[in-house]
Enzyme design. Sequence first.
Site, short mmCIF file in Angstrom:
data_model
loop_
_atom_site.label_atom_id
_atom_site.label_comp_id
_atom_site.label_asym_id
_atom_site.label_seq_id
_atom_site.Cartn_x
_atom_site.Cartn_y
_atom_site.Cartn_z
N TYR A 161 0.81 -1.23 0.00
CA TYR A 161 0.00 0.00 0.00
C TYR A 161 0.84 1.28 0.00
O TYR A 161 0.28 2.37 0.05
CB TYR A 161 -0.93 -0.01 1.20
CG TYR A 161 -1.91 -1.16 1.18
CD1 TYR A 161 -3.03 -1.12 0.36
CD2 TYR A 161 -1.69 -2.30 1.95
CE1 TYR A 161 -3.92 -2.19 0.33
CE2 TYR A 161 -2.58 -3.37 1.92
CZ TYR A 161 -3.69 -3.31 1.11
OH TYR A 161 -4.57 -4.37 1.06
N HIS A 216 -4.84 6.14 -0.70
CA HIS A 216 -5.48 5.93 0.60
C HIS A 216 -4.48 6.08 1.75
O HIS A 216 -4.89 6.13 2.91
CB HIS A 216 -6.10 4.54 0.62
CG HIS A 216 -7.47 4.48 1.25
ND1 HIS A 216 -8.28 5.59 1.42
CD2 HIS A 216 -8.18 3.43 1.75
CE1 HIS A 216 -9.42 5.22 1.99
NE2 HIS A 216 -9.38 3.93 2.22
N PHE A 219 -5.37 -1.83 9.53
CA PHE A 219 -5.97 -1.56 8.22
C PHE A 219 -7.09 -0.53 8.42
O PHE A 219 -7.64 -0.35 9.49
CB PHE A 219 -6.46 -2.84 7.53
CG PHE A 219 -5.31 -3.68 7.03
CD1 PHE A 219 -4.74 -3.44 5.80
CD2 PHE A 219 -4.80 -4.70 7.83
CE1 PHE A 219 -3.66 -4.20 5.36
CE2 PHE A 219 -3.73 -5.48 7.39
CZ PHE A 219 -3.16 -5.21 6.15
N ASN A 262 -10.24 0.12 7.77
CA ASN A 262 -11.61 -0.01 8.26
C ASN A 262 -11.72 -0.18 9.77
O ASN A 262 -12.82 -0.05 10.32
CB ASN A 262 -12.30 -1.18 7.56
CG ASN A 262 -12.53 -0.93 6.09
OD1 ASN A 262 -12.13 0.10 5.55
ND2 ASN A 262 -13.17 -1.87 5.42
N ASP A 303 -6.92 10.96 3.56
CA ASP A 303 -7.24 11.27 2.16
C ASP A 303 -8.72 11.59 2.03
O ASP A 303 -9.54 11.14 2.84
CB ASP A 303 -6.89 10.08 1.26
CG ASP A 303 -7.67 8.82 1.65
OD1 ASP A 303 -7.43 8.28 2.74
OD2 ASP A 303 -8.54 8.39 0.86
N ASN A 325 -14.08 5.12 5.13
CA ASN A 325 -14.22 4.05 6.11
C ASN A 325 -13.31 4.21 7.32
O ASN A 325 -13.65 3.80 8.43
CB ASN A 325 -13.97 2.69 5.43
CG ASN A 325 -15.11 2.27 4.54
OD1 ASN A 325 -16.26 2.65 4.75
ND2 ASN A 325 -14.80 1.47 3.53
#
Length: 214
Positions: free
Chosen positions: A37, A42, A90, A92, A117, A138
């Site tokens: 990532y 994100h 992560f 969420n 973001d 999220n």
Amino acid sequence: MALFQRRPQSSDPKTFYTVGLSKNVLIVGLGNPGEKYELTRHNAGFLCLDDFVARTDEMTGWIDKKNMKCLMSEGRVGAVRVIAIKPATFMNLSGEAVRAVMNFYKINLEQTLVIHDDLDIDFGQIRLRHGGSDAGHNGIKSVSQQIGEDYGRVRIGIGPKRPPAIGSEDFVLQKFSADEQAQLPNMTRETSAIINEYLFGDQQLSHETRNFMV
């Protein structure tokens, strides 16, 4: 620039916690952990917080705090003790780490700033505000579910989607384009300036838009 004047860093972390510090302040960068990532849209929050920690000698290196589900850097900046975290849960589930750190260090919502973001803002702009809805993000949704909505936001523009038909989830997990990557140093530098203004300005966050494109 005086705002980023570098000062000698103490080798003893205990010196950060001297008598007389007025408050603890929490700075959160949102993103997803792991090489997969890195440089994705994100992860703008991670990128910006990494820059702040790297350019601020008063902050320690990142430490894995498994019991609080985050990477953490700490230091005294001005009159406040700063706790900077990158949740390792992560996106969420970001709120789990934020709540754990706030509970442990007894930090108030008014002394919490989240960097993330925002697809509804064009790349090149950073918008500041205090409180508000999650707007479909999220990570912010998770944080607000865990601690409430009344905290500061630094919203890093990553929009608009290109091509427009691409799904939002796919777009935010793409890496920044080559042209955007050339602007990332300006983005992270401006965000570090905002963080410093927040820390030295009694944690007041005005509703405004900043531009970093050159």
